[in-house]
Design a protein around this motif. Structure first.
Motif, PDB file in Angstrom:
ATOM      1  N   MET A  83       0.831  -1.190   0.000  1.00 26.54           N
ATOM      2  CA  MET A  83       0.000   0.000   0.000  1.00 26.54           C
ATOM      3  C   MET A  83       0.878   1.258   0.000  1.00 26.54           C
ATOM      4  O   MET A  83       0.610   2.223  -0.718  1.00 26.54           O
ATOM      5  N   LYS A  84       1.951   1.230   0.778  1.00 27.50           N
ATOM      6  CA  LYS A  84       2.875   2.366   0.810  1.00 27.50           C
ATOM      7  C   LYS A  84       3.511   2.595  -0.557  1.00 27.50           C
ATOM      8  O   LYS A  84       3.619   3.719  -1.030  1.00 27.50           O
ATOM      9  N   ALA A  85       3.944   1.476  -1.184  1.00 19.42           N
ATOM     10  CA  ALA A  85       4.579   1.597  -2.491  1.00 19.42           C
ATOM     11  C   ALA A  85       3.615   2.158  -3.516  1.00 19.42           C
ATOM     12  O   ALA A  85       3.976   2.988  -4.352  1.00 19.42           O
ATOM     13  N   SER A  86       2.366   1.720  -3.448  1.00 21.47           N
ATOM     14  CA  SER A  86       1.351   2.208  -4.385  1.00 21.47           C
ATOM     15  C   SER A  86       1.093   3.687  -4.179  1.00 21.47           C
ATOM     16  O   SER A  86       0.948   4.456  -5.128  1.00 21.47           O
ATOM     17  N   ALA A  87       1.058   4.118  -2.911  1.00 19.24           N
ATOM     18  CA  ALA A  87       0.831   5.531  -2.613  1.00 19.24           C
ATOM     19  C   ALA A  87       1.971   6.382  -3.153  1.00 19.24           C
ATOM     20  O   ALA A  87       1.762   7.444  -3.733  1.00 19.24           O
ATOM     21  N   GLY A  88       3.202   5.896  -2.966  1.00 18.95           N
ATOM     22  CA  GLY A  88       4.351   6.665  -3.434  1.00 18.95           C
ATOM     23  C   GLY A  88       4.452   6.717  -4.937  1.00 18.95           C
ATOM     24  O   GLY A  88       4.925   7.691  -5.508  1.00 18.95           O
ATOM     25  N   ALA A  89       3.981   5.653  -5.589  1.00 21.61           N
ATOM     26  CA  ALA A  89       4.117   5.584  -7.043  1.00 21.61           C
ATOM     27  C   ALA A  89       3.026   6.334  -7.785  1.00 21.61           C
ATOM     28  O   ALA A  89       3.196   6.742  -8.926  1.00 21.61           O
ATOM     29  N   SER A  90       1.874   6.524  -7.124  1.00 22.04           N
ATOM     30  CA  SER A  90       0.696   7.000  -7.843  1.00 22.04           C
ATOM     31  C   SER A  90       0.784   8.454  -8.289  1.00 22.04           C
ATOM     32  O   SER A  90       0.036   8.877  -9.150  1.00 22.04           O
ATOM     33  N   GLN A  91       1.683   9.231  -7.703  1.00 24.65           N
ATOM     34  CA  GLN A  91       1.747  10.656  -8.012  1.00 24.65           C
ATOM     35  C   GLN A  91       1.965  10.913  -9.502  1.00 24.65           C
ATOM     36  O   GLN A  91       1.366  11.806 -10.084  1.00 24.65           O
ATOM     37  N   GLY A  92       2.815  10.104 -10.116  1.00 22.49           N
ATOM     38  CA  GLY A  92       3.098  10.340 -11.532  1.00 22.49           C
ATOM     39  C   GLY A  92       2.438   9.329 -12.445  1.00 22.49           C
ATOM     40  O   GLY A  92       2.852   9.164 -13.576  1.00 22.49           O
ATOM     41  N   ALA A  93       1.409   8.643 -11.927  1.00 18.36           N
ATOM     42  CA  ALA A  93       0.825   7.548 -12.693  1.00 18.36           C
ATOM     43  C   ALA A  93       0.163   8.003 -13.978  1.00 18.36           C
ATOM     44  O   ALA A  93       0.073   7.250 -14.934  1.00 18.36           O
ATOM     45  N   ALA A  94      -0.336   9.211 -14.018  1.00 20.63           N
ATOM     46  CA  ALA A  94      -1.099   9.649 -15.184  1.00 20.63           C
ATOM     47  C   ALA A  94      -0.274   9.598 -16.460  1.00 20.63           C
ATOM     48  O   ALA A  94      -0.795   9.358 -17.542  1.00 20.63           O
ATOM     49  N   GLY A  95       1.029   9.819 -16.346  1.00 22.99           N
ATOM     50  CA  GLY A  95       1.857   9.826 -17.545  1.00 22.99           C
ATOM     51  C   GLY A  95       2.567   8.511 -17.806  1.00 22.99           C
ATOM     52  O   GLY A  95       3.405   8.430 -18.681  1.00 22.99           O
ATOM     53  N   ALA A  96       2.248   7.470 -17.014  1.00 24.79           N
ATOM     54  CA  ALA A  96       2.938   6.197 -17.176  1.00 24.79           C
ATOM     55  C   ALA A  96       2.478   5.483 -18.436  1.00 24.79           C
ATOM     56  O   ALA A  96       1.320   5.534 -18.815  1.00 24.79           O
ATOM     57  N   ALA A  97       3.417   4.817 -19.089  1.00 22.93           N
ATOM     58  CA  ALA A  97       3.105   4.091 -20.317  1.00 22.93           C
ATOM     59  C   ALA A  97       2.467   2.748 -19.980  1.00 22.93           C
ATOM     60  O   ALA A  97       2.772   2.155 -18.951  1.00 22.93           O
ATOM     61  N   PRO A  98       1.576   2.240 -20.833  1.00 21.45           N
ATOM     62  CA  PRO A  98       0.999   0.913 -20.616  1.00 21.45           C
ATOM     63  C   PRO A  98       2.098  -0.148 -20.619  1.00 21.45           C
ATOM     64  O   PRO A  98       3.085  -0.035 -21.339  1.00 21.45           O
ATOM     65  N   VAL A  99       1.912  -1.169 -19.823  1.00 18.18           N
ATOM     66  CA  VAL A  99       2.914  -2.224 -19.701  1.00 18.18           C
ATOM     67  C   VAL A  99       2.684  -3.294 -20.760  1.00 18.18           C
ATOM     68  O   VAL A  99       1.563  -3.751 -20.973  1.00 18.18           O
ATOM     69  N   SER A 100       3.752  -3.694 -21.410  1.00 15.53           N
ATOM     70  CA  SER A 100       3.730  -4.814 -22.343  1.00 15.53           C
ATOM     71  C   SER A 100       5.052  -5.555 -22.222  1.00 15.53           C
ATOM     72  O   SER A 100       6.092  -4.943 -21.970  1.00 15.53           O
ATOM     73  N   GLY A 101       5.012  -6.852 -22.375  1.00 14.89           N
ATOM     74  CA  GLY A 101       6.244  -7.639 -22.325  1.00 14.89           C
ATOM     75  C   GLY A 101       6.014  -9.004 -21.721  1.00 14.89           C
ATOM     76  O   GLY A 101       4.885  -9.385 -21.391  1.00 14.89           O
ATOM     77  N   THR A 102       7.090  -9.745 -21.553  1.00 10.06           N
ATOM     78  CA  THR A 102       7.050 -11.080 -20.946  1.00 10.06           C
ATOM     79  C   THR A 102       7.781 -11.031 -19.620  1.00 10.06           C
ATOM     80  O   THR A 102       8.890 -10.499 -19.528  1.00 10.06           O
ATOM     81  N   PHE A 103       7.167 -11.575 -18.578  1.00  9.28           N
ATOM     82  CA  PHE A 103       7.684 -11.440 -17.219  1.00  9.28           C
ATOM     83  C   PHE A 103       7.745 -12.818 -16.560  1.00  9.28           C
ATOM     84  O   PHE A 103       6.719 -13.503 -16.435  1.00  9.28           O
ATOM     85  N   ASP A 104       8.930 -13.235 -16.142  1.00  8.52           N
ATOM     86  CA  ASP A 104       9.114 -14.513 -15.459  1.00  8.52           C
ATOM     87  C   ASP A 104       9.072 -14.300 -13.954  1.00  8.52           C
ATOM     88  O   ASP A 104       9.847 -13.504 -13.406  1.00  8.52           O
ATOM     89  N   GLY A 105       8.182 -15.009 -13.273  1.00 11.75           N
ATOM     90  CA  GLY A 105       8.154 -14.952 -11.821  1.00 11.75           C
ATOM     91  C   GLY A 105       9.302 -15.735 -11.222  1.00 11.75           C
ATOM     92  O   GLY A 105       9.948 -16.559 -11.891  1.00 11.75           O
ATOM     93  N   ASP A 106       9.581 -15.508  -9.945  1.00  8.62           N
ATOM     94  CA  ASP A 106      10.587 -16.293  -9.243  1.00  8.62           C
ATOM     95  C   ASP A 106      10.077 -17.726  -9.074  1.00  8.62           C
ATOM     96  O   ASP A 106       8.875 -17.960  -8.934  1.00  8.62           O
ATOM     97  N   ALA A 107      10.984 -18.684  -9.072  1.00 10.49           N
ATOM     98  CA  ALA A 107      10.608 -20.079  -8.842  1.00 10.49           C
ATOM     99  C   ALA A 107      10.174 -20.247  -7.384  1.00 10.49           C
ATOM    100  O   ALA A 107      10.861 -19.809  -6.467  1.00 10.49           O
ATOM    101  N   ALA A 108       9.005 -20.841  -7.178  1.00  8.23           N
ATOM    102  CA  ALA A 108       8.487 -21.108  -5.830  1.00  8.23           C
ATOM    103  C   ALA A 108       8.695 -22.583  -5.505  1.00  8.23           C
ATOM    104  O   ALA A 108       8.269 -23.458  -6.258  1.00  8.23           O
TER     105      ALA A 108
END
Length: 375
Positions: free
Chosen positions: A143-168
């Motif tokens: 929640m803290k990270a989201s609050a800190g990040a949201s200030q400039g969210a309006a100009g953020a580019a849409p996310v596209s790509g391939t993302f590998d999670g960590d092995a669980a």
């Protein structure tokens, strides 16, 4: 476990999308139990507008493994205030059912009252309470990270790509998930690793396609476990969450002008603890980062590192195997591993003789902490 490598400079993302995929669960900073009170005040900080807009939405903490089963907490936040707390996972079976039924409502209410993870354990449910508090702290960190990040969210580019999670790691083998994202939508989910051999082949063949489809349908890790494949489902969800976290980190990197935004596995996570002002350009990581708890044959291992100027200045264990012979092995091995981590500045360290399992768990948790620091 991902290949270890030296800690490198971190591109601190000043803006991140809080719609689309970021709303899946936001960034995943370290869950440091010692920061409970400060994290609990995140709602007020966000509401004042100093760090960004007030957060609203559902945020799920990391699953915390206990002696009797996993505990995972989800909080619902409205304008920076926790309005609901609920458990996604809790110990079950035998006496655990009664303990969970008694303890969880009390813990949920305490979280609402305290607005932080600084809550009292429920009598008779010590392990469940501790797991609850750790998972709750993780949700608050997000929640803290989201609050800190949201200030400039309006100009953020849409996310596209391939993302590998960590092995669980699960009781029957590792599970690792890869997602493909297009304009903030998960368009494909697939497994890079899954349990195999014997009966696991049949279980994996049945469960994995269902889990992959569920992700694309729900667009989040909040998916149901497949009947008969509980361990695989739990590992799948953990790795999926890691992949989503990397997509979120990529969103922040794009918003700050980083060039490798679509290279998910290489995109660094912005450490909230470093408190670097937005728009300041490149900076070296600084702060305290707690790795994920790693289950070994003899108990859990979890590592916390302190980073200053892009270097590990301190390594310590939050959890280590204990009881019987484990006490002696831990007392001998942990100081050596801590020293090796500081000397190497990476998770590429030698196992301590006679402590193979502890060393393996230590290195995996250390790598997780380094990933959070952007190393």
């Amino acid at each position: 476990m991902k290949k270890s490598h030296p800690l490198r400079r971190v591109v601190l993302a000043g803006a991140a999308t809080v719609s689309g995929i970021v709303l899946l669960l936001s960034l995943k900073p370290s869950s440091d139990p010692g920061s409970a009170q400060a994290a609990g005040a995140a709602a007020q900080e966000a509401a004042q507008g100093g760090a960004g807009a007030a957060v609203s939405g559902a945020i799920t903490g990391d699953a915390s493994q206990t002696q009797y089963g996993a505990v995972q907490v989800r909080v619902t936040v409205s304008n920076g205030k926790i309005t609901k707390a609920e458990t996604v996972q809790a110990p079950k079976g035998g006496q655990s059912d009664q303990i969970t039924a008694d303890a969880v409502p009390k813990l949920n209410q305490a979280a609402l009252t305290a607005q932080s993870a600084d809550i009292d354990a429920v009598s008779g449910a010590t392990f469940t309470s501790e797991g609850y508090k750790k998972s709750l702290q993780s949700a608050i960190d997000k929640m803290k990270a989201s609050a800190g990040a949201s200030q400039g969210a309006a100009g953020a580019a849409p996310v596209s790509g391939t993302f590998d999670g960590d092995a669980a790691q699960t009781q029957y083998g590792a599970v690792q998930v890869r997602i493909t994202v297009s304009n903030n939508q998960i368009t494909k989910a697939e497994t890079v690793q899954a349990p195999k051999g014997g009966q696991s082949d049949q279980i994996t063949a049945d469960a994995v396609p269902k889990l992959n489809q569920a992700v694309v349908t729900k667009q989040s890790p909040d998916i149901d476990a497949v009947s008969g494949a509980t361990y695989t489902s739990t590992g799948y969800k953990q790795s999926l969450q890691s992949a989503i976290d990397k997509a979120n980190a990529s969103a922040g990197a794009q918003g700050s002008g980083a060039q490798e935004g679509s290279k998910a596995p290489e995109a660094p996570k912005a450490p909230e603890a470093s408190k670097t002002p937005e728009g300041s350009g490149n900076a070296q990581a600084g702060g305290t980062f707690t790795g994920e708890a790693v289950q070994t044959q003899y108990g859990t291992v979890q590592v916390r590192i302190t980073v200053s100027g892009g270097k590990i200045t301190k390594a310590e264990t939050v959890q280590a195997p204990k009881g019987g012979q484990s006490d002696q092995i831990t007392a001998d091995a942990v100081p050596k591993l801590n020293q090796a981590a500081v000397a190497a500045g990476s998770a590429d360290i030698d196992a301590v003789s006679g402590a193979t399992y502890t060393s393996g768990g230590y290195k995996e948790s250390l790598q997780s902490a380094l990933d959070q620091a952007g190393g």
